[in-house]
Design a protein around this motif. Structure first.
Motif, PDB file in Angstrom:
ATOM      1  N   TYR A 101      30.302  42.447  12.965  1.00 17.91           N
ATOM      2  CA  TYR A 101      30.939  42.529  14.284  1.00 17.91           C
ATOM      3  C   TYR A 101      31.872  41.348  14.561  1.00 17.91           C
ATOM      4  CZ  TYR A 101      27.867  46.429  15.326  1.00 17.91           C
ATOM      5  OH  TYR A 101      27.246  47.655  15.299  1.00 17.91           O
ATOM      6  N   ASP A 102      31.931  40.389  13.620  1.00 23.72           N
ATOM      7  CA  ASP A 102      32.802  39.235  13.824  1.00 23.72           C
ATOM      8  C   ASP A 102      34.243  39.692  13.994  1.00 23.72           C
ATOM      9  OD1 ASP A 102      30.663  37.590  13.662  1.00 23.72           O
ATOM     10  OD2 ASP A 102      31.196  36.666  11.755  1.00 23.72           O
ATOM     11  N   GLY A 103      34.913  39.155  14.987  1.00 26.26           N
ATOM     12  CA  GLY A 103      36.293  39.534  15.238  1.00 26.26           C
ATOM     13  C   GLY A 103      36.412  40.712  16.192  1.00 26.26           C
ATOM     14  N   LEU A 104      35.321  41.481  16.325  1.00 27.57           N
ATOM     15  CA  LEU A 104      35.372  42.633  17.224  1.00 27.57           C
ATOM     16  C   LEU A 104      35.115  42.205  18.660  1.00 27.57           C
ATOM     17  CD1 LEU A 104      33.477  45.303  15.083  1.00 27.57           C
ATOM     18  CD2 LEU A 104      35.925  44.924  15.298  1.00 27.57           C
ATOM     19  N   PHE A 105      34.227  41.239  18.808  1.00 24.93           N
ATOM     20  CA  PHE A 105      34.029  40.657  20.138  1.00 24.93           C
ATOM     21  C   PHE A 105      33.446  39.254  19.992  1.00 24.93           C
ATOM     22  CE2 PHE A 105      29.804  42.346  19.300  1.00 24.93           C
ATOM     23  CZ  PHE A 105      28.943  41.443  19.933  1.00 24.93           C
ATOM     24  N   TYR A 106      33.427  38.525  21.085  1.00 20.24           N
ATOM     25  CA  TYR A 106      32.879  37.170  21.138  1.00 20.24           C
ATOM     26  C   TYR A 106      31.913  37.122  22.303  1.00 20.24           C
ATOM     27  CZ  TYR A 106      36.788  36.404  18.086  1.00 20.24           C
ATOM     28  OH  TYR A 106      37.657  36.503  17.042  1.00 20.24           O
ATOM     29  N   TYR A 107      30.927  36.230  22.226  1.00 27.31           N
ATOM     30  CA  TYR A 107      30.055  36.121  23.398  1.00 27.31           C
ATOM     31  C   TYR A 107      29.936  34.671  23.842  1.00 27.31           C
ATOM     32  CZ  TYR A 107      26.099  34.647  20.380  1.00 27.31           C
ATOM     33  OH  TYR A 107      25.277  33.993  19.508  1.00 27.31           O
TER      34      TYR A 107
END
Ligand SMILES: [Zn+2]
Length: 191
Positions: free
Chosen positions: A16-22
């Motif tokens: 999921y890296d690059g798809l969203f950040y938290y």
């Protein structure tokens, strides 16, 4: 945040890296889903589409997972980064190759092979050189005894520390201290 995102955070799922950040409102930092930091409380987590969006709310990038770095890293590079971090965190304690491998869930052989290939030096030697760097700065900057320094930097035996120091640096710890603290008495320029 949907359930899938939350699961990715819990699992540190690099897919999921690059798809969203938290971001964490409690710590003020933001991470990639794969960040190995402690699983946060869900109510403190905010989701962002990009690092820029996270930074716009005042969050800072995590030093551990470096969410702004887009460059692809192989699993081997990830592992070596984990080893390096482990060595820096635990250099002052006893730390064997087997312990490093156990902490990172790989075999000692595999760990040694990846590390040596990428860093051009074995994990044990990297650890030794790091300890000696710390020893050198303590010898220059403090008046602690050689024995105390040996223990502080992770050697369990000051005679062993002295012999490793002698072999790698080319003089004994006390000669090194003497030379760095009082360079002119020995005709050596301070460097
Ligand atoms: Zn992080």
């Amino acid at each position: 945040m949907n359930e899938e995102m939350w699961q990715a955070i819990v699992d540190c799922d690099a897919a999921y890296d690059g798809l969203f950040y938290y971001g964490l409102i409690t710590t003020g930092i933001f991470c990639k889903p794969s960040c190995k930091s402690k699983t946060p409380k869900q109510e403190n987590v905010r989701i962002f589409a990009s690092p820029a969006e996270a930074k716009a709310t005042g969050l800072r990038p995590c030093k551990r997972c470096r969410p702004e770095e887009i460059a692809f890293r192989s699993p081997e590079e990830e592992l070596v980064e984990g080893v390096t971090q482990l060595i820096h965190e635990h250099a002052h304690e006893s730390l064997t190759l087997t312990e490093m491998a156990e902490k990172l869930f790989v075999s000692p052989f595999y760990l040694q092979k990846c590390f040596t290939r990428i860093k051009k030096v074995s994990p044990n030697r990297y650890l030794t050189l790091l300890r000696l760097e710390k020893a050198k700065s303590m010898l220059r900057q403090t008046d602690e005894s050689i024995t105390a320094i040996a223990f502080r930097i992770g050697f369990r035996n000051s005679a062993y520390f002295s012999s490793v120091f002698q072999k790698e640096i080319g003089c004994s710890p006390s000669a090194y201290r003497q030379m760095k603290k009082h360079p002119h008495e020995h005709g050596v320029e301070h460097v």
